[in-house]
Design a protein around this motif. Structure first.
Motif, PDB file in Angstrom:
ATOM      1  N   CYS A  37      -2.376 -18.858 -29.682  1.00  0.00           N
ATOM      2  CA  CYS A  37      -2.452 -19.117 -28.235  1.00  0.00           C
ATOM      3  C   CYS A  37      -1.589 -20.328 -27.892  1.00  0.00           C
ATOM      4  O   CYS A  37      -1.816 -21.420 -28.417  1.00  0.00           O
ATOM      5  N   ARG A  38      -0.598 -20.111 -27.045  1.00  0.00           N
ATOM      6  CA  ARG A  38       0.209 -21.214 -26.514  1.00  0.00           C
ATOM      7  C   ARG A  38      -0.286 -21.500 -25.109  1.00  0.00           C
ATOM      8  O   ARG A  38      -0.239 -20.627 -24.246  1.00  0.00           O
ATOM      9  N   ARG A  39      -0.727 -22.731 -24.886  1.00  0.00           N
ATOM     10  CA  ARG A  39      -1.301 -23.111 -23.597  1.00  0.00           C
ATOM     11  C   ARG A  39      -0.540 -24.292 -23.006  1.00  0.00           C
ATOM     12  O   ARG A  39      -0.247 -25.269 -23.712  1.00  0.00           O
ATOM     13  N   THR A  40      -0.243 -24.186 -21.711  1.00  0.00           N
ATOM     14  CA  THR A  40       0.245 -25.340 -20.955  1.00  0.00           C
ATOM     15  C   THR A  40      -0.776 -25.605 -19.858  1.00  0.00           C
ATOM     16  O   THR A  40      -0.957 -24.774 -18.958  1.00  0.00           O
ATOM     17  N   ALA A  41      -1.452 -26.744 -19.963  1.00  0.00           N
ATOM     18  CA  ALA A  41      -2.526 -27.095 -19.033  1.00  0.00           C
ATOM     19  C   ALA A  41      -2.029 -28.117 -18.027  1.00  0.00           C
ATOM     20  O   ALA A  41      -1.243 -29.010 -18.371  1.00  0.00           O
ATOM     21  N   VAL A  42      -2.495 -27.982 -16.788  1.00  0.00           N
ATOM     22  CA  VAL A  42      -2.050 -28.884 -15.716  1.00  0.00           C
ATOM     23  C   VAL A  42      -3.260 -29.523 -15.041  1.00  0.00           C
ATOM     24  O   VAL A  42      -4.375 -28.998 -15.080  1.00  0.00           O
ATOM     25  N   LEU A  43      -3.011 -30.645 -14.404  1.00  0.00           N
ATOM     26  CA  LEU A  43      -4.046 -31.340 -13.644  1.00  0.00           C
ATOM     27  C   LEU A  43      -4.222 -30.669 -12.280  1.00  0.00           C
ATOM     28  O   LEU A  43      -3.449 -29.780 -11.908  1.00  0.00           O
ATOM     29  N   ALA A  44      -5.225 -31.098 -11.549  1.00  0.00           N
ATOM     30  CA  ALA A  44      -5.489 -30.513 -10.228  1.00  0.00           C
ATOM     31  C   ALA A  44      -4.315 -30.691  -9.276  1.00  0.00           C
ATOM     32  O   ALA A  44      -4.106 -29.870  -8.380  1.00  0.00           O
ATOM     33  N   ASP A  45      -3.515 -31.745  -9.493  1.00  0.00           N
ATOM     34  CA  ASP A  45      -2.356 -31.982  -8.615  1.00  0.00           C
ATOM     35  C   ASP A  45      -1.092 -31.283  -9.116  1.00  0.00           C
ATOM     36  O   ASP A  45      -0.004 -31.467  -8.566  1.00  0.00           O
TER      37      ASP A  45
ATOM     38  N   GLU B 145     -13.418 -33.100 -23.437  1.00  0.00           N
ATOM     39  CA  GLU B 145     -14.525 -33.968 -23.027  1.00  0.00           C
ATOM     40  C   GLU B 145     -14.088 -35.429 -23.047  1.00  0.00           C
ATOM     41  O   GLU B 145     -14.490 -36.225 -22.189  1.00  0.00           O
ATOM     42  N   HIS B 146     -13.261 -35.790 -24.022  1.00  0.00           N
ATOM     43  CA  HIS B 146     -12.760 -37.163 -24.071  1.00  0.00           C
ATOM     44  C   HIS B 146     -11.829 -37.435 -22.894  1.00  0.00           C
ATOM     45  O   HIS B 146     -11.891 -38.508 -22.275  1.00  0.00           O
ATOM     46  N   LEU B 147     -10.962 -36.461 -22.572  1.00  0.00           N
ATOM     47  CA  LEU B 147     -10.068 -36.652 -21.425  1.00  0.00           C
ATOM     48  C   LEU B 147     -10.854 -36.772 -20.123  1.00  0.00           C
ATOM     49  O   LEU B 147     -10.456 -37.504 -19.211  1.00  0.00           O
ATOM     50  N   GLU B 148     -11.965 -36.066 -20.042  1.00  0.00           N
ATOM     51  CA  GLU B 148     -12.781 -36.075 -18.832  1.00  0.00           C
ATOM     52  C   GLU B 148     -13.483 -37.413 -18.617  1.00  0.00           C
ATOM     53  O   GLU B 148     -13.601 -37.897 -17.482  1.00  0.00           O
ATOM     54  N   SER B 149     -13.926 -38.022 -19.708  1.00  0.00           N
ATOM     55  CA  SER B 149     -14.721 -39.245 -19.584  1.00  0.00           C
ATOM     56  C   SER B 149     -13.934 -40.513 -19.896  1.00  0.00           C
ATOM     57  O   SER B 149     -14.365 -41.610 -19.542  1.00  0.00           O
ATOM     58  N   GLY B 150     -12.802 -40.380 -20.560  1.00  0.00           N
ATOM     59  CA  GLY B 150     -12.051 -41.551 -20.981  1.00  0.00           C
ATOM     60  C   GLY B 150     -11.013 -41.980 -19.966  1.00  0.00           C
ATOM     61  O   GLY B 150     -10.896 -41.410 -18.878  1.00  0.00           O
ATOM     62  N   PRO B 151     -10.226 -43.016 -20.321  1.00  0.00           N
ATOM     63  CA  PRO B 151      -9.174 -43.497 -19.422  1.00  0.00           C
ATOM     64  C   PRO B 151      -8.036 -42.485 -19.334  1.00  0.00           C
ATOM     65  O   PRO B 151      -7.861 -41.642 -20.217  1.00  0.00           O
ATOM     66  N   GLY B 152      -7.266 -42.560 -18.272  1.00  0.00           N
ATOM     67  CA  GLY B 152      -6.134 -41.658 -18.140  1.00  0.00           C
ATOM     68  C   GLY B 152      -6.280 -40.719 -16.966  1.00  0.00           C
ATOM     69  O   GLY B 152      -7.117 -40.910 -16.076  1.00  0.00           O
ATOM     70  N   ALA B 153      -5.462 -39.659 -16.954  1.00  0.00           N
ATOM     71  CA  ALA B 153      -5.353 -38.783 -15.794  1.00  0.00           C
ATOM     72  C   ALA B 153      -6.504 -37.800 -15.664  1.00  0.00           C
ATOM     73  O   ALA B 153      -6.609 -37.106 -14.653  1.00  0.00           O
ATOM     74  N   GLY B 154      -7.362 -37.687 -16.660  1.00  0.00           N
ATOM     75  CA  GLY B 154      -8.523 -36.814 -16.559  1.00  0.00           C
ATOM     76  C   GLY B 154      -8.329 -35.479 -17.254  1.00  0.00           C
ATOM     77  O   GLY B 154      -7.311 -35.209 -17.899  1.00  0.00           O
ATOM     78  N   ARG B 155      -9.322 -34.626 -17.106  1.00  0.00           N
ATOM     79  CA  ARG B 155      -9.341 -33.323 -17.757  1.00  0.00           C
ATOM     80  C   ARG B 155      -8.411 -32.339 -17.033  1.00  0.00           C
ATOM     81  O   ARG B 155      -8.407 -32.283 -15.804  1.00  0.00           O
ATOM     82  N   PRO B 156      -7.644 -31.538 -17.775  1.00  0.00           N
ATOM     83  CA  PRO B 156      -6.826 -30.514 -17.123  1.00  0.00           C
ATOM     84  C   PRO B 156      -7.676 -29.561 -16.286  1.00  0.00           C
ATOM     85  O   PRO B 156      -8.824 -29.278 -16.607  1.00  0.00           O
ATOM     86  N   HIS B 157      -7.062 -29.052 -15.217  1.00  0.00           N
ATOM     87  CA  HIS B 157      -7.788 -28.223 -14.255  1.00  0.00           C
ATOM     88  C   HIS B 157      -7.543 -26.736 -14.464  1.00  0.00           C
ATOM     89  O   HIS B 157      -8.438 -25.907 -14.268  1.00  0.00           O
ATOM     90  N   SER B 158      -6.325 -26.372 -14.846  1.00  0.00           N
ATOM     91  CA  SER B 158      -5.985 -24.961 -15.042  1.00  0.00           C
ATOM     92  C   SER B 158      -4.876 -24.864 -16.085  1.00  0.00           C
ATOM     93  O   SER B 158      -4.309 -25.881 -16.503  1.00  0.00           O
ATOM     94  N   ALA B 159      -4.571 -23.629 -16.499  1.00  0.00           N
ATOM     95  CA  ALA B 159      -3.591 -23.474 -17.573  1.00  0.00           C
ATOM     96  C   ALA B 159      -2.985 -22.089 -17.557  1.00  0.00           C
ATOM     97  O   ALA B 159      -3.569 -21.133 -17.036  1.00  0.00           O
ATOM     98  N   GLU B 160      -1.807 -21.978 -18.145  1.00  0.00           N
ATOM     99  CA  GLU B 160      -1.191 -20.702 -18.458  1.00  0.00           C
ATOM    100  C   GLU B 160      -1.204 -20.542 -19.978  1.00  0.00           C
ATOM    101  O   GLU B 160      -0.909 -21.497 -20.707  1.00  0.00           O
ATOM    102  N   GLU B 161      -1.553 -19.336 -20.426  1.00  0.00           N
ATOM    103  CA  GLU B 161      -1.649 -19.084 -21.858  1.00  0.00           C
ATOM    104  C   GLU B 161      -0.851 -17.849 -22.239  1.00  0.00           C
ATOM    105  O   GLU B 161      -0.763 -16.893 -21.467  1.00  0.00           O
TER     106      GLU B 161
END
Length: 268
Positions: free
Chosen positions: A220-228, A178-194
């Motif tokens: 759980c090991r997660r790598t999350a990526v942005l929409a791009d 939620e902080h990544l979504e509303s705060g400064p920076g690249a935004g909330r991750p879009h998808s992930a592999e777990e």
């Protein structure tokens, strides 16, 4: 039904583990498969049987209450608690957040910050994020609490290049995503592999989750990526299995060329 105090064995004076914690760990194992409402031994009974002080016995039962495994009923004693596992689901169109799914299920949550710093990336997070070893990133370690019980330990690494500033107070008040979504920076991750595995919690994680050592947890090991497609976060989470469940919905919409997705189970 009452749990007999004779099921408790003695405490180890030389273990270095506090006596109350040893008693609480024994009780945790004994009541794991018991239904709610089973009466636990009283403080005087524990004190006499194990040869410990009354205060030690009181601390042991309080520890069970802190873990969400027991409830105190005034004038009646201490009983095994009603335990409702928190369920994390895969909501369509949105990368799930542990805290958001818990709140969606009617639970209250809090994110307890354990560690927050800029630090060089270790080998695994660097490889997963596709950057050089020792690249500086945010190291965010926290415990997610559900209805005041610790249920998930999460260690996240996020590239400083994508997130120049993070606010630990804001994260604690809501959630990291939620902080990544509303705060400064690249935004909330879009998808992930777990990757999910069953492991034994180390002493550090077990202590933070209020579990005996050793205790099984889901990792759980997660790598999350942005929409791009840029990798935005690598995290390792430990979930207390008796308090958290995972619900996965598989539907024809997720099939490729008429073939259902395959869930692979194996050793890492």
């Amino acid at each position: 039904m009452t749990l007999p105090v004779t099921m408790l064995s003695g405490v180890d004076e030389g273990s270095g583990v506090p006596k109350y914690r040893q008693i609480a760990d024994q009780l945790t194992r004994l009541i794991e498969d018991l239904p709610p409402g089973v009466r636990l031994p009283s403080e005087p009974a524990i004190s006499r049987h194990l040869g410990v002080s009354r205060n030690t016995a009181i601390q042991a039962l309080h520890e069970l209450q802190r873990r969400g495994l027991a409830v105190r009923r005034q004038g009646r004693g201490t009983f095994t608690a009603e335990r409702h596992r928190a369920v994390r689901s895969l909501a369509p169109g949105r990368l799930p957040s542990f805290s958001e799914d818990l709140r969606r299920g009617g639970h209250t949550t809090a994110e307890e910050m354990v560690g927050f710093e800029r630090a060089p990336l270790p080998a695994e997070p660097a490889a997963r994020l596709g950057v050089d070893l020792d690249t500086i990133a945010w190291r965010v370690e926290r415990v997610i609490r559900c209805d005041d019980a610790p249920v998930v330990h999460v260690l996240s690494w996020l590239p400083v290049e994508l997130y120049p500033s993070l606010d630990p107070v804001a994260i604690s008040k809501s959630s990291l995503y939620e902080h990544l979504e509303s705060g400064p920076g690249a935004g909330r991750p879009h998808s992930a592999e777990e990757e999910w595995t069953a492991v034994a919690a180390d002493e550090h994680v077990a202590r933070l989750l209020g579990l005996p050592v050793p205790a099984p947890v889901m990792s759980c090991r997660r790598t999350a990526v942005l929409a791009d497609g840029r990798p935005a976060e690598h995290s390792v989470s430990a979930l207390a299995g008796g308090r958290f469940a995972i619900a996965v919905r598989i539907s024809p919409s997720s099939w490729v060329d008429g073939v259902a997705p395959v869930l692979q189970v194996g050793s890492a």
